[in-house]
Scaffold this motif. Structure first.
Motif, mmCIF file in Angstrom:
data_model
loop_
_atom_site.group_PDB
_atom_site.id
_atom_site.type_symbol
_atom_site.label_atom_id
_atom_site.label_comp_id
_atom_site.label_asym_id
_atom_site.label_seq_id
_atom_site.Cartn_x
_atom_site.Cartn_y
_atom_site.Cartn_z
ATOM 1 N N HIS A 282 -7.500 100.801 76.711
ATOM 2 C CA HIS A 282 -8.161 101.592 77.742
ATOM 3 C C HIS A 282 -9.279 100.775 78.396
ATOM 4 O O HIS A 282 -9.847 99.880 77.793
ATOM 5 N N GLY A 283 -9.492 101.073 79.650
ATOM 6 C CA GLY A 283 -10.478 100.360 80.447
ATOM 7 C C GLY A 283 -9.809 99.391 81.401
ATOM 8 O O GLY A 283 -8.873 98.677 81.027
ATOM 9 N N VAL A 284 -10.277 99.397 82.632
ATOM 10 C CA VAL A 284 -9.695 98.535 83.666
ATOM 11 C C VAL A 284 -9.829 97.066 83.264
ATOM 12 O O VAL A 284 -8.851 96.308 83.295
ATOM 13 N N GLU A 285 -11.033 96.641 82.892
ATOM 14 C CA GLU A 285 -11.271 95.239 82.558
ATOM 15 C C GLU A 285 -10.404 94.788 81.382
ATOM 16 O O GLU A 285 -9.848 93.686 81.394
ATOM 17 N N ASN A 286 -10.292 95.634 80.366
ATOM 18 C CA ASN A 286 -9.480 95.327 79.194
ATOM 19 C C ASN A 286 -8.013 95.130 79.584
ATOM 20 O O ASN A 286 -7.375 94.174 79.140
ATOM 21 N N ASN A 287 -7.481 96.008 80.413
ATOM 22 C CA ASN A 287 -6.084 95.903 80.832
ATOM 23 C C ASN A 287 -5.854 94.662 81.686
ATOM 24 O O ASN A 287 -4.866 93.948 81.501
ATOM 25 N N ILE A 288 -6.765 94.381 82.616
ATOM 26 C CA ILE A 288 -6.622 93.190 83.464
ATOM 27 C C ILE A 288 -6.649 91.925 82.609
ATOM 28 O O ILE A 288 -5.827 91.020 82.789
ATOM 29 N N LYS A 289 -7.582 91.852 81.666
ATOM 30 C CA LYS A 289 -7.690 90.685 80.781
ATOM 31 C C LYS A 289 -6.391 90.457 80.015
ATOM 32 O O LYS A 289 -5.886 89.335 79.944
ATOM 33 N N LYS A 290 -5.853 91.518 79.445
ATOM 34 C CA LYS A 290 -4.619 91.379 78.666
ATOM 35 C C LYS A 290 -3.440 90.980 79.551
ATOM 36 O O LYS A 290 -2.621 90.151 79.152
ATOM 37 N N LEU A 291 -3.356 91.549 80.744
ATOM 38 C CA LEU A 291 -2.272 91.175 81.661
ATOM 39 C C LEU A 291 -2.386 89.716 82.080
ATOM 40 O O LEU A 291 -1.396 88.985 82.126
ATOM 41 N N LYS A 292 -3.599 89.263 82.388
ATOM 42 C CA LYS A 292 -3.809 87.861 82.768
ATOM 43 C C LYS A 292 -3.469 86.912 81.631
ATOM 44 O O LYS A 292 -3.068 85.771 81.861
ATOM 45 N N ASN A 293 -3.632 87.372 80.390
ATOM 46 C CA ASN A 293 -3.297 86.556 79.218
ATOM 47 C C ASN A 293 -1.839 86.714 78.788
ATOM 48 O O ASN A 293 -1.460 86.253 77.714
ATOM 49 N N GLY A 294 -1.042 87.389 79.623
ATOM 50 C CA GLY A 294 0.384 87.511 79.357
ATOM 51 C C GLY A 294 0.766 88.537 78.308
ATOM 52 O O GLY A 294 1.883 88.517 77.797
ATOM 53 N N LYS A 295 -0.149 89.423 77.955
ATOM 54 C CA LYS A 295 0.151 90.451 76.958
ATOM 55 C C LYS A 295 1.064 91.522 77.559
ATOM 56 O O LYS A 295 1.035 91.783 78.757
ATOM 57 N N SER A 296 1.841 92.133 76.713
ATOM 58 C CA SER A 296 2.726 93.218 77.126
ATOM 59 C C SER A 296 2.715 94.295 76.061
ATOM 60 O O SER A 296 2.552 94.006 74.873
#
Length: 70
Positions: free
Chosen positions: A17-31
């Protein structure tokens, strides 16, 4: 007609949860796409899902939503 004011944005997803948390994980290739763990569906064994791994009550508390909406 009533006016609606949007005062911010947020996200709760399978990544967290959280916009920043989701963006960080997406940028790091997390799924968070995987087989369903909690969803009861005839498709759970066939299709991948992205689940929010929280109970309904936890989600209500996190979003400060009254429990009568559960």
């Amino acid at each position: 007609m009533e006016k609606v004011f949007i005062t911010g944005c947020g996200i709760i997803s399978g990544l967290g949860h959280g916009v920043e948390n989701n963006i960080k994980k997406l940028k790091n290739g997390k799924s968070s796409i995987r087989k369903a763990k909690n969803l009861v569906s005839k498709y759970a064994e066939e299709l991948p899902f992205s689940e929010v791994e929280m109970s309904t009550l936890n989600l209500l508390e996190l979003t400060e939503t009254p429990k009568e909406y559960a």
